[in-house]
Design an enzyme around this catalytic site. Structure first.
Site, mmCIF file in Angstrom:
data_model
loop_
_atom_site.group_PDB
_atom_site.id
_atom_site.type_symbol
_atom_site.label_atom_id
_atom_site.label_comp_id
_atom_site.label_asym_id
_atom_site.label_seq_id
_atom_site.Cartn_x
_atom_site.Cartn_y
_atom_site.Cartn_z
ATOM 1 N N GLU A 125 1.014 -0.964 0.172
ATOM 2 C CA GLU A 125 -0.209 0.310 0.015
ATOM 3 C C GLU A 125 0.811 1.470 0.140
ATOM 4 O O GLU A 125 0.456 1.892 -0.405
ATOM 5 C CB GLU A 125 -1.072 -0.487 1.057
ATOM 6 C CG GLU A 125 -1.782 -0.872 1.229
ATOM 7 C CD GLU A 125 -2.882 -1.170 2.229
ATOM 8 O OE1 GLU A 125 -2.315 -1.894 3.728
ATOM 9 O OE2 GLU A 125 -4.460 -0.947 1.771
ATOM 10 N N GLU A 147 -4.890 -9.085 2.994
ATOM 11 C CA GLU A 147 -5.547 -8.290 4.553
ATOM 12 C C GLU A 147 -7.047 -9.513 4.439
ATOM 13 O O GLU A 147 -7.142 -9.891 6.202
ATOM 14 C CB GLU A 147 -5.910 -7.090 4.367
ATOM 15 C CG GLU A 147 -4.817 -6.342 5.115
ATOM 16 C CD GLU A 147 -3.785 -6.319 3.916
ATOM 17 O OE1 GLU A 147 -4.046 -6.884 2.379
ATOM 18 O OE2 GLU A 147 -2.831 -4.961 3.908
#
Ligand code: NAD
Length: 727
Positions: A125, A147
């Site tokens: 990210e 995730e």
């Protein structure tokens, strides 16, 4: 100590090197984010600095967010989570805008991410917020956003940025399935921009910084006239994607995983608004997810506690017991699988069977798996030769001489096992540990055949061995600490997750699975619609309904276990109603998937084509059907109460093992974090209330154990009570 170091070279290129000193892999903490923010500010403010390279001092870039930080964030409640997440977004947005003029989009400083290896979660990210991503050509590296696999979704801007970069359709496998890619595949999939030789990584990064133009720094979504690839929700093509994705996710998750729902919400709503609003929406969905007890439970069991068990949380304090040479006796289905996982982990293997052809067949099983790996380009010819070279298939027990561990996987017959134990002990050295893979026979009684019962232990694998991640280690009455440590070190070597339990009928996993299957069968006998039984199980997050599960494990095995249990328990045997159905099915030759006939009907190639319609002739479906919730409570409580009893009786000594073991061993509703996690979510008082209702309606097998009753009285929770031991 800081996690990022700042260095500017003579050409004005600043390198921020991420290197978390106390860890072998970088993970992001709150402090590290502040450190990164301050150093980015420093570079943006320094007129001599031309641009920034963000890289790692380790062989990998980063493993992700420190999930313990996320667990801690919850303590402050929703507002604290939201503020914390927005703080992170602000730093990432600052990197993305890099000091450029907001109107002209000029004058920013180029920021490039240079990834030497694996980059996961926030480790991707952060690069996605940079202007360019270059990865070293390292085929072992994994790049992606996993995730969702631990019950959350990419909440550091990854959801919003990846959807805007690739479009919802192309981003879906990365976001919804946590798909990981090596650098070349990541480039092909559009996650990163360039792949270069490892030695060129920083050179190329610097070159990019020095040659970047103003336009290279402007993200498509910050440019005028940006349109989402594949179309936003109200575009005809986008509409198809979003409607389809919603249905697909609903079908796959049965609506029980909050992370998938929140993720889709963030993607859909975010696609309708400008970027900065989308990020706030992402943060709101992320906050709502973290406030959901399911995500807490999933992170706790699937990440924190699973890792603690793998690192030996319950390992006795004895010297290292790394296995060098393992002897496996019995080269059938289980022995062959155990040989493969051992050789694949670099351990020398002697694989013994009564006949040479059987031993060879067992070794050929490894060859089959390796060939499949080669076809998928995951295994090289050298690796295949190396792994097969470690397996000696023979009938000669003297080959076991230097083994430090034996795993016995012969027929489930105490006499055969006793005979093998004696033959092995005649040739191995005095320190060798003997483990049996029995699934039903008490370890303490099998140990009677051994000269050294303190060196005798159970190591119970699940089938198929190469896929199932749980290994149940069973301590017999006389088993010593060294044997337990040996078993744990071996399980660590083969990269599986261990639980250590005490010796009792069916140990832990089978003890809980059997009542689940039995409850399903019992309902069929009562006239409950079989499809209701199966769907109720799936709608509460079980991967397989009880009838499908018994078809897979085989009905004749069920009959065998039932007969043995009845013989052992005598009049106390509680499952007569179940046996009537099971035995009748077996009499019809419907022994499950392996015979292409069971509770389900199968086509010629063994594919399930629906529940068998012949069942109704014998067990007619009642006109009045139970509520879905009643069926679900019966199926869940059948398992969960066994887990609580196992804890009460000291078969389980650690609830973490009970929860992790249930999810990995038989797929117990992962969204709940396991049986104890589920009880904590609903609360002991509610659990006792459910038990009372079920006991009144269906009998004493649902009586709440004393432990649960006393917890209900005190308002206690399992993880609250075990707070010092469990995370
Ligand atoms: P299997 O029948 O496929 O294999 C047993 C093998 O042992 C055969 O190849 C047989 O030739 C060999 N064998 C028998 N007697 C022998 C002897 N005296 N010396 C050497 N080899 C001998 O059985 P399996 O399914 O692999 O099960 C093996 C053990 O693992 C059993 O104790 C079983 O309860 C246990 N187990 C099975 C499963 C499962 O799902 N099948 C799961 C966990 C544990």
């Amino acid at each position: 100590m800081t996690d990022f170091t700042y260095a500017m070279d003579a050409d004005g290129v600043v390198t921020l090197t991420w290197d978390v000193k106390a860890k072998s892999m970088n993970v992001m903490s709150t402090e590290a984010f502040m450190d990164l923010s301050a150093k980015v500010d420093q570079a943006l403010a320094d007129p001599a600095a031309k641009g920034i390279i963000i890289t790692s001092g380790k062989k990998d870039f980063a493993g992700g967010m420190d999930l313990k930080v996320i667990a801690a964030m919850r303590a402050g409640g929703a507002q604290a989570i939201f503020d914390g997440v927005m703080g992170m977004h602000n730093v990432l947005r600052k990197i993305e805008l890099a000091g450029m003029d907001p109107k002209t989009k000029k004058g920013g400083k180029p920021i490039v991410a240079a990834l030497p290896g694996t980059a996961l979660g926030i480790g991707l990210e952060l690069p996605l917020a940079c202007h360019h991503i270059i990865a070293a050509d390292n085929p072992k590296a994994k790049i992606g956003l996993p995730e969702i696999l631990v019950g959350i979704f990419p909440g550091g801007g990854g959801t919003t940025r990846l959807t805007r970069k690739l479009g919802a359709m192309m981003a879906a496998p990365f976001l919804l399935e946590g798909k990981l890619s090596d650098p070349k595949a990541a480039k092909a999939g559009g996650l990163i921009d360039e792949v270069v030789a490892p030695e060129d990584l920083l050179v190329r990064a610097k070159e990019w910084v020095l040659s970047a133009k103003d336009a290279d720094l402007v993200k498509p979504w910050d440019d005028k006239g940006y349109k989402m690839p594949g179309g936003a929700p109200y575009h005809p093509a986008g509409f198809m994607t979003f409607v389809g994705a919603n249905a697909m996710v609903g079908g796959k998750t049965m609506g029980v995983y909050p992370a998938a729902k929140e993720l889709l919400g963030a993607v859909y709503e975010g696609a309708l608004v400008p970027f900065d609003t989308a990020i706030r929406i992402e943060a709101r969905h992320f906050t709502s997810l973290l406030m959901n007890p399911s995500s807490t439970a999933m992170i706790r069991s699937l990440f924190i506690n699973k890792e603690a068990l793998e690192k030996g949380a319950n390992r006795p304090k004895v010297a290292d017991q790394t296995v060098k040479k393992v002897g496996i006796i019995g080269a059938g289905m289980m022995g062959a699988g155990i040989a493969y996982v051992s050789a694949n982990a670099g351990i020398e293997v002697v694989l013994i069977d009564a006949a040479q052809e059987a031993a060879d067949r067992g070794k050929a099983y490894s060859e089959g798996i390796l060939d499949k790996g080669m076809a998928r380009k995951k295994v090289t010819a050298e690796k295949k030769a190396e792994v097969l070279g470690r397996i000696l298939a023979t009938t000669d027990y003297t080959a076991l001489a230097k083994c430090d561990l034996i795993v016995e996987a012969v027929f489930e017959d105490p006499k055969v096992k006793a005979d093998v134990t004696a033959k092995v002990e005649a040739v191995v050295g005095p320190d060798c540990i003997f483990a049996t893979n029995t699934s039903t026979l008490p370890i303490s009684s099998l140990a009677k055949a051994s000269k050294c019962p303190e060196q005798f232990i159970g190591i119970h694998f699940f089938s198929p061995v190469d896929k199932m991640m749980l290994v149940e280690i069973i301590r017999g009455k006389a088993t010593g600490d060294t044997a337990v440590a040996k078993a744990l070190d071996y399980v660590r070597q083969i990269r599986k997750t261990p639980i250590v339990v005490n010796d009792a009928r069916f140990f832990y996993a089978n003890r809980c699975i059997i009542p689940y299957i039995n409850e399903g069968i019992r309902m069929v006998a009562e006239g409950v619609e079989p499809a209701l039984v199966e769907n109720a199980a799936k709608l509460v997050g079980m991967p397989l309904g009880p009838l499908q599960l018994v078809d897979e494990t085989s009905i004749d095995l069920g009959v065998k276990i039932a007969k043995a249990t009845r013989a052992a328990m005598g009049d106390a045997y509680p499952d007569g109603a179940v046996d009537e159905v099971l035995f009748w099915m077996a009499d019809q030759g419907r022994i499950g998937k392996k015979a292409n006939a069971g509770f389900y009907a199968y086509d010629a190639v063994g594919k399930r084509i629906g529940l068998w319609d012949g069942l109704e002739g014998r067990y007619p479906v009642s006109a009045a059907q139970p509520e879905l919730a009643t069926v679900q409570h019966r199926l869940l409580m059948a398992q969960v109460l066994e887990a609580v009893r196992a804890l009460e009786e000291g078969v389980l000594t650690d609830i973490r093992e009970g929860d992790v073991g249930a999810i990995l061993g038989w797929g117990f509703a992962p969204w709940s974090g396991g049986p104890f996690g589920w009880l904590d979510i609903i609360g002991a008082a509610r659990a006792v209330e459910i038990c009372e209702g079920l006991t009144n309606a269906f009998g004493p097998r649902f009586e709440a154990p004393d432990l649960l009753r006393s917890m209900a009285e005190k308002g206690a929770t399992f993880y609250g009570a075990a707070a010092t031991k469990a995370a």
